[in-house]
Design a protein around this motif. Sequence first.
Motif, PDB file in Angstrom:
ATOM      1  N   ARG A 108     107.640  59.429  -6.344  1.00  0.00           N
ATOM      2  CA  ARG A 108     106.328  60.053  -6.156  1.00  0.00           C
ATOM      3  C   ARG A 108     105.665  59.507  -4.882  1.00  0.00           C
ATOM      4  NH1 ARG A 108     106.267  58.437 -11.391  1.00  0.00           N
ATOM      5  NH2 ARG A 108     104.739  56.794 -10.916  1.00  0.00           N
ATOM      6  N   GLN A 113      96.136  60.481   0.023  1.00  0.00           N
ATOM      7  CA  GLN A 113      94.683  60.382  -0.096  1.00  0.00           C
ATOM      8  C   GLN A 113      94.031  60.958   1.153  1.00  0.00           C
ATOM      9  OE1 GLN A 113      95.265  55.945  -1.365  1.00  0.00           O
ATOM     10  NE2 GLN A 113      93.153  56.499  -1.872  1.00  0.00           N
ATOM     11  N   SER A 131     103.557  55.357  -1.135  1.00  0.00           N
ATOM     12  CA  SER A 131     104.400  55.634  -2.301  1.00  0.00           C
ATOM     13  C   SER A 131     103.606  55.337  -3.562  1.00  0.00           C
ATOM     14  CB  SER A 131     105.673  54.786  -2.256  1.00  0.00           C
ATOM     15  OG  SER A 131     106.437  55.087  -1.102  1.00  0.00           O
ATOM     16  N   ASP A 132     103.867  56.114  -4.618  1.00  0.00           N
ATOM     17  CA  ASP A 132     103.137  55.934  -5.874  1.00  0.00           C
ATOM     18  C   ASP A 132     103.968  55.204  -6.919  1.00  0.00           C
ATOM     19  OD1 ASP A 132     100.641  56.545  -7.336  1.00  0.00           O
ATOM     20  OD2 ASP A 132     101.982  57.702  -8.650  1.00  0.00           O
ATOM     21  N   ASP A 133     105.184  54.825  -6.537  1.00  0.00           N
ATOM     22  CA  ASP A 133     106.040  54.075  -7.460  1.00  0.00           C
ATOM     23  C   ASP A 133     106.917  53.146  -6.636  1.00  0.00           C
ATOM     24  OD1 ASP A 133     107.896  55.781  -6.323  1.00  0.00           O
ATOM     25  OD2 ASP A 133     107.961  57.135  -8.050  1.00  0.00           O
ATOM     26  N   ILE A 178      99.089  63.402  -6.086  1.00  0.00           N
ATOM     27  CA  ILE A 178     100.371  62.757  -6.340  1.00  0.00           C
ATOM     28  C   ILE A 178     101.450  63.836  -6.229  1.00  0.00           C
ATOM     29  CG2 ILE A 178     101.765  61.405  -7.920  1.00  0.00           C
ATOM     30  CD1 ILE A 178      99.287  59.974  -6.900  1.00  0.00           C
ATOM     31  N   ARG A 237     101.891  59.300  -2.879  1.00  0.00           N
ATOM     32  CA  ARG A 237     100.441  59.420  -3.028  1.00  0.00           C
ATOM     33  C   ARG A 237      99.823  59.799  -1.680  1.00  0.00           C
ATOM     34  NH1 ARG A 237      96.333  57.170  -6.310  1.00  0.00           N
ATOM     35  NH2 ARG A 237      97.972  56.186  -7.555  1.00  0.00           N
ATOM     36  N   THR A 250      92.620  62.788  -3.895  1.00  0.00           N
ATOM     37  CA  THR A 250      93.946  62.177  -4.002  1.00  0.00           C
ATOM     38  C   THR A 250      94.898  63.151  -4.686  1.00  0.00           C
ATOM     39  OG1 THR A 250      93.006  59.955  -4.165  1.00  0.00           O
ATOM     40  CG2 THR A 250      95.277  60.243  -4.916  1.00  0.00           C
TER      41      THR A 250
END
Length: 311
Positions: A126, A130, A186-188, A137, A128, A135
């Motif tokens: 995932r 902003q 990155s979201d993970d 995802i 991210r 925001t």
Amino acid sequence: TLFNLQMAAAGVTNVTMSLDPTQTRLRIVDTNVPPLGLKITDELSEYTAQDLGILGYINDQLDGAALNPKPGIVVAEAAPGETTATDLGIVGSFSNTLDGTDLDPILKLTTPLSALDGGRGLTLGRVRIQQGDRTAIVDLTTATTVSDVVTRINNSGLSVQASINAAQRGIQVVPTVDDRTLLITSDDASSSATKLGIFGSPDLLGNMMLLIDGLERNDRAAVGTLIGTFEAGTNKSLEARSAVGANVNRLSTTSDRLSELELSMTRLLSEIEDADIIKVTTELATQQNIYQAALNAAAQVLQPSLVDFIR
């Protein structure tokens, strides 16, 4: 060629070496009449003539042994107008190995993610994004092509436009508005933004925020990535300052020239329109003298009498 040159240098004429019609062996021909009766041997401890298969008497013609050269291979286009071999960089002739030119591969929307990173492929998670106080995802876990990545970013609902960059080497994400800071991370743990080369921000303020976050999390990879961004931002800022400085210098020069022009125009107008001060002063003094003389003359002629006072 060396054989023929050295024979001529030694004064031996009409004895030449060439390839036979099969292009597989050497042929030495003596066209002298009668032939010179030359014999070819090797020097002591050397085997050059033997290796070339030309030991023995030349007489009028000596055909060497078959040298069995490797077959020559020619690579060309299959038909006029085709460019397959050229695109692959393998046009030419060779007998053993042909090293093609740099293929310089480019990125296309149809390029599978499994072909990236030197063929090792990209495993994405995932991302991210902003933008100001908004925001999004973006889930790339099921993306299989570059088109999937670009489409999902563009469908994030934010004011951004993803595409393949001008060099066709990577993906770029450009904000379509300039009043909000854009941040991409990155979201993970997949580091997808870094793998895709879109980690960071297009402006220094956004990168400063990411740097603070990376330092707080002790994320060395993120901090290292941002160093190049800050250098590019600094260079861009210097370029902008240089451009502004050049414009200020031009404006200052133009202002000075306008001031000089104003003074010149005022002086020219004064020379054309203004009165001659010396001449005017002289005429004024003359008229004043005439006026005073007239007053004195009138005073002498019109003397006051007792009758004037009686009135």
